[in-house]
Design an enzyme around this catalytic site. Structure first.
Site, PDB file in Angstrom:
ATOM      1  N   ASP A   9       0.811  -1.228   0.000  1.00  0.00           N
ATOM      2  CA  ASP A   9       0.000   0.000   0.000  1.00  0.00           C
ATOM      3  C   ASP A   9       0.840   1.271   0.000  1.00  0.00           C
ATOM      4  O   ASP A   9       0.474   2.286   0.602  1.00  0.00           O
ATOM      5  CB  ASP A   9      -0.963   0.015   1.213  1.00  0.00           C
ATOM      6  CG  ASP A   9      -1.875  -1.197   1.213  1.00  0.00           C
ATOM      7  OD1 ASP A   9      -2.247  -1.658   0.126  1.00  0.00           O
ATOM      8  OD2 ASP A   9      -2.197  -1.691   2.312  1.00  0.00           O
ATOM      9  N   HIS A  40      -4.800  -1.958  -5.770  1.00  0.00           N
ATOM     10  CA  HIS A  40      -4.046  -0.816  -6.274  1.00  0.00           C
ATOM     11  C   HIS A  40      -5.037   0.254  -6.732  1.00  0.00           C
ATOM     12  O   HIS A  40      -5.901  -0.012  -7.552  1.00  0.00           O
ATOM     13  CB  HIS A  40      -3.139  -1.242  -7.444  1.00  0.00           C
ATOM     14  CG  HIS A  40      -2.077  -2.217  -7.017  1.00  0.00           C
ATOM     15  ND1 HIS A  40      -1.128  -2.717  -7.863  1.00  0.00           N
ATOM     16  CD2 HIS A  40      -1.808  -2.771  -5.805  1.00  0.00           C
ATOM     17  CE1 HIS A  40      -0.332  -3.541  -7.201  1.00  0.00           C
ATOM     18  NE2 HIS A  40      -0.731  -3.587  -5.955  1.00  0.00           N
ATOM     19  N   GLN A  76       2.008  -6.088  -3.234  1.00  0.00           N
ATOM     20  CA  GLN A  76       2.467  -6.194  -1.845  1.00  0.00           C
ATOM     21  C   GLN A  76       3.698  -5.292  -1.665  1.00  0.00           C
ATOM     22  O   GLN A  76       3.840  -4.322  -2.366  1.00  0.00           O
ATOM     23  CB  GLN A  76       2.779  -7.650  -1.464  1.00  0.00           C
ATOM     24  CG  GLN A  76       1.549  -8.562  -1.327  1.00  0.00           C
ATOM     25  CD  GLN A  76       0.943  -8.985  -2.647  1.00  0.00           C
ATOM     26  OE1 GLN A  76       1.582  -9.582  -3.483  1.00  0.00           O
ATOM     27  NE2 GLN A  76      -0.326  -8.677  -2.841  1.00  0.00           N
TER      28      GLN A  76
HETATM   29  P1  GDP Z   1      -0.917   0.335  -3.558  1.00  0.00           P
HETATM   30  O1  GDP Z   1      -1.495  -0.959  -3.092  1.00  0.00           O
HETATM   31  O2  GDP Z   1       0.548   0.423  -3.291  1.00  0.00           O
HETATM   32  O3  GDP Z   1      -1.240   0.639  -4.998  1.00  0.00           O
HETATM   33  O4  GDP Z   1      -1.603   1.470  -2.670  1.00  0.00           O
HETATM   34  P2  GDP Z   1      -3.165   1.600  -2.290  1.00  0.00           P
HETATM   35  O5  GDP Z   1      -3.919   1.956  -3.508  1.00  0.00           O
HETATM   36  O6  GDP Z   1      -3.622   0.393  -1.547  1.00  0.00           O
HETATM   37  O7  GDP Z   1      -3.131   2.778  -1.237  1.00  0.00           O
HETATM   38  C1  GDP Z   1      -2.656   4.047  -1.571  1.00  0.00           C
HETATM   39  C2  GDP Z   1      -3.782   5.095  -1.333  1.00  0.00           C
HETATM   40  O8  GDP Z   1      -3.223   6.381  -1.272  1.00  0.00           O
HETATM   41  C3  GDP Z   1      -4.798   5.151  -2.437  1.00  0.00           C
HETATM   42  O9  GDP Z   1      -6.050   5.462  -1.896  1.00  0.00           O
HETATM   43  C4  GDP Z   1      -4.289   6.301  -3.325  1.00  0.00           C
HETATM   44  O10 GDP Z   1      -5.334   6.927  -4.057  1.00  0.00           O
HETATM   45  C5  GDP Z   1      -3.760   7.235  -2.278  1.00  0.00           C
HETATM   46  N1  GDP Z   1      -2.615   8.067  -2.695  1.00  0.00           N
HETATM   47  C6  GDP Z   1      -1.668   7.821  -3.641  1.00  0.00           C
HETATM   48  N2  GDP Z   1      -0.710   8.781  -3.620  1.00  0.00           N
HETATM   49  C7  GDP Z   1      -1.061   9.651  -2.660  1.00  0.00           C
HETATM   50  C8  GDP Z   1      -0.482  10.839  -2.132  1.00  0.00           C
HETATM   51  O11 GDP Z   1       0.596  11.286  -2.537  1.00  0.00           O
HETATM   52  N3  GDP Z   1      -1.149  11.458  -1.126  1.00  0.00           N
HETATM   53  C9  GDP Z   1      -2.318  11.015  -0.614  1.00  0.00           C
HETATM   54  N4  GDP Z   1      -2.890  11.697   0.364  1.00  0.00           N
HETATM   55  N5  GDP Z   1      -2.899   9.878  -1.061  1.00  0.00           N
HETATM   56  C10 GDP Z   1      -2.279   9.212  -2.068  1.00  0.00           C
HETATM   57  P1  IMO Z   2      -0.889  -4.231  -2.240  1.00  0.00           P
HETATM   58  O1  IMO Z   2      -0.440  -4.797  -3.568  1.00  0.00           O
HETATM   59  C1  IMO Z   2      -0.849  -4.570   2.117  1.00  0.00           C
HETATM   60  C2  IMO Z   2      -0.670  -8.610   3.776  1.00  0.00           C
HETATM   61  C3  IMO Z   2      -1.900  -9.053   4.542  1.00  0.00           C
HETATM   62  C4  IMO Z   2      -1.289  -9.965   5.561  1.00  0.00           C
HETATM   63  C5  IMO Z   2      -0.157 -10.639   4.774  1.00  0.00           C
HETATM   64  C6  IMO Z   2      -0.516 -12.014   4.241  1.00  0.00           C
HETATM   65  O2  IMO Z   2      -2.209  -3.551  -2.281  1.00  0.00           O
HETATM   66  O3  IMO Z   2       0.191  -3.397  -1.634  1.00  0.00           O
HETATM   67  P2  IMO Z   2      -2.095 -12.845   2.265  1.00  0.00           P
HETATM   68  O4  IMO Z   2      -3.578 -12.702   2.080  1.00  0.00           O
HETATM   69  O5  IMO Z   2      -1.297 -12.262   1.153  1.00  0.00           O
HETATM   70  O6  IMO Z   2      -1.679 -14.243   2.585  1.00  0.00           O
HETATM   71  O7  IMO Z   2      -1.780 -11.975   3.594  1.00  0.00           O
HETATM   72  O8  IMO Z   2       0.132  -9.778   3.691  1.00  0.00           O
HETATM   73  N1  IMO Z   2      -0.922  -8.143   2.390  1.00  0.00           N
HETATM   74  C7  IMO Z   2      -0.940  -6.849   2.030  1.00  0.00           C
HETATM   75  N2  IMO Z   2      -0.817  -5.731   2.792  1.00  0.00           N
HETATM   76  N3  IMO Z   2      -0.987  -4.472   0.769  1.00  0.00           N
HETATM   77  C8  IMO Z   2      -1.088  -5.585   0.008  1.00  0.00           C
HETATM   78  O9  IMO Z   2      -1.114  -5.546  -1.339  1.00  0.00           O
HETATM   79  C9  IMO Z   2      -1.099  -6.852   0.639  1.00  0.00           C
HETATM   80  N4  IMO Z   2      -1.203  -8.122   0.203  1.00  0.00           N
HETATM   81  C10 IMO Z   2      -1.076  -8.898   1.283  1.00  0.00           C
HETATM   82  O10 IMO Z   2      -2.554  -7.963   5.130  1.00  0.00           O
HETATM   83  O11 IMO Z   2      -0.695  -9.223   6.597  1.00  0.00           O
HETATM   84 MG    MG Z   3      -2.973  -1.696  -1.785  1.00  0.00          MG
END
Ligand code: GDP
Ligand code: IMO
Ligand code: MG
Length: 443
Positions: free
Chosen positions: A13, A41, A226
């Site tokens: 994330d 994502h 991840q």
């Molecule tokens: P990923 O799994 O690595 O793609 O990340 P996620 O999508 O799970 O979580 C990132 C969150 O932060 C999403 O809701 C994005 O829209 C948001 N986001 C991305 N870049 C920024 C930033 O620079 N600032 C803020 N406040 N939010 C952001």
């Molecule tokens: P993105 O791509 C954050 C974490 C789960 C748990 C551990 C194992 O969005 O960054 P699993 O279901 O994979 O066996 O869970 O890994 N986990 C993530 N945490 N972002 C992710 O993906 C994750 N994918 C798995 O929360 O701790």
């Molecule tokens: Mg994510």
């Protein structure tokens, strides 16, 4: 630079989706090569927000081909739902999305297994899995005897195979559950045949496709899922996911030799978060942690769980940047920290009275470390409208410089909001002052 990879350097994330979306337009192919529906994502384009679980974030660019490569464990039901949802918003995958026939398939027994094990293991801290069947599916892949790959769904002996696996899995799951669990193999077969038919236009040998593409110098972007600290071998085991989610996993998951990956972006959130269990030395279990959670909207994209929040840990990030072969950093979500008077960066650990600058290999040690912090002044003004490095408050620039120095990599871009345009690109990593990693051989 035809081969570029994007790797999260923390526990997932880190806003990889935003970065991949920013870079996708300069590439011809975007590849997801690991994980499955556990990933979430997010890509924001104007007023629209897209959440992608299996499908590469390049899908939003019309001219880009998208690959779900061999290392992914895919749930056909949720994948079809993703395809349908995108179509309902005018994003059509036909002719632009290709799924590896070698990718392993998640079945109902994997979901049941994930749930049962999660409930049954009661001693010690829970892993806190996403319950998407990821671990069980990878376990069957390595175990081989009960694994089904996407290409198998099109072979004549499929019914017998699924009925046989369902029979054995029913016995195993009944034992684990302590009550009868009956999996109806014929029904599962019918269901999965249906999915296979719908997915047929997307399925191909992506290894062959990608090997041709690299030899033709196509511009390919590898989208990590991840984060490197969740890598099954190199992360905070056992609090990890089921695959190699650090940079070392790109080649195996995609089916492309590492020599074709020329540039690696390490994605770093300006602070730390973690969902699920496991040690987290810089965790803030207080009002400050709550403030970061609210400002960063730190609730799981896939499961909705509140994410644990804490200070940036450059001991961890330096380790994962080196492990992942990172060339440059993308520092994301800097705007979230705007409300704070001062910021802390964890620059070392203390363990049993000794200073530790390396990330410990055993989770028990990581649990016992005390973070050693460097404190820097915060900036108490919003920065989400800032579009150049020079226009950032001095304190924000200083914070970035310290990150770059501690991690030993230049910063290529800084994100100050979820939108595409809320991004500051730095020429040649100008915030850098990156110290090259020591060339002294201490082995
Ligand atoms: P990923 O799994 O690595 O793609 O990340 P996620 O999508 O799970 O979580 C990132 C969150 O932060 C999403 O809701 C994005 O829209 C948001 N986001 C991305 N870049 C920024 C930033 O620079 N600032 C803020 N406040 N939010 C952001
Ligand atoms: P993105 O791509 C954050 C974490 C789960 C748990 C551990 C194992 O969005 O960054 P699993 O279901 O994979 O066996 O869970 O890994 N986990 C993530 N945490 N972002 C992710 O993906 C994750 N994918 C798995 O929360 O701790
Ligand atoms: Mg994510």
């Amino acid at each position: 630079m035809p081969g570029t990879s994007v790797i999260g350097l923390q526990w997932g994330d880190e806003a990889k989706g935003k970065l991949v979306d920013l870079l996708a337009g300069e590439h011809q192919i975007v590849v997801r090569y690991l994980g499955g529906a556990n990933a979430g994502h997010t890509v924001r384009v104007g007023a629209s927000t897209y959440t992608l679980h299996h499908i590469p974030s390049g899908i939003l660019y019309e001219g880009v081909q998208n690959i779900i490569a061999t290392g992914v464990v895919l749930n056909p039901k949720t994948l079809l739902e993703e395809i349908r949802q995108l179509a309902s918003r005018g994003v059509h995958c036909e002719g632009r999305l290709w799924i590896s026939d070698r990718a392993h398939v998640v079945f109902p027994w994997h979901l049941e297994e994930d749930r049962l094990i999660n409930e049954a293991m009661v001693v010690g801290e829970k892993l806190g899995v996403t319950l998407r069947g990821i671990g069980p599916c990878y376990r069957d892949k390595v175990g081989r005897t009960m694994a089904v790959r996407l290409g198998d769904l099109y072979r004549p002996a499929l019914r017998e195979r699924i009925v046989e696996i369902a029979r054995v899995k029913s016995r195993m799951l009944s034992g684990w559950a302590g009550r009868p669990v009956e999996l109806d193999g014929d029904r599962i077969y019918e269901e999965y045949r249906g999915y296979a038919e719908q997915l047929a236009p997307f399925v191909r040998d992506t290894n062959a496709f990608l090997l041709d593409a690299v030899e033709q110098d196509c511009r390919i972007l590898y989208e990590g899922a991840q984060g490197a600290l969740l890598d099954v071998d190199h992360g905070t085991f056992p609090f990890v996911t089921g695959s190699n989610s650090s940079g070392v996993g790109v080649s195996a998951g995609a089916g492309v030799p590492a020599r074709w990956i020329h540039k690696t972006y390490g994605v770093v959130k300006a602070y730390s978060t973690r969902v699920g269990g496991g040690p987290f030395p810089t965790e803030l279990e207080n009002e400050l942690g709550q403030l970061i959670r609210e400002r960063g909207r730190e609730y799981g994209t896939t499961t909705g769980r509140p994410r644990r929040c804490g200070w940036l840990d450059v001991v961890a990030v330096r380790y994962t940047a080196r492990l992942s072969g990172v060339d440059v950093l993308a520092v994301m979500m800097l705007d979230v920290l705007s409300a704070l008077d001062e910021l802390k960066i964890c620059v070392a650990y203390e363990l049993d009275g000794r200073r530790l600058e390396h990330f410990p290999s055993h989770v028990d040690d990581l649990r016992r470390v005390q973070p050693v912090y460097e404190t820097v002044p915060g900036w108490r003004c919003e920065i989400s409208d800032v579009r150049s490095y020079e226009a950032l408050p001095l304190e924000a620039r200083r914070y970035l410089e310290r990150i770059s120095q501690w991690v030993g990599r230049p910063i290529a871009l800084v994100s100050v909001g979820p939108e595409r345009n809320q991004t500051i690109f730095l020429e040649n990593g100008q915030s850098g002052h990156a110290q090259p990693a020591s060339s002294r051989c201490t082995a």
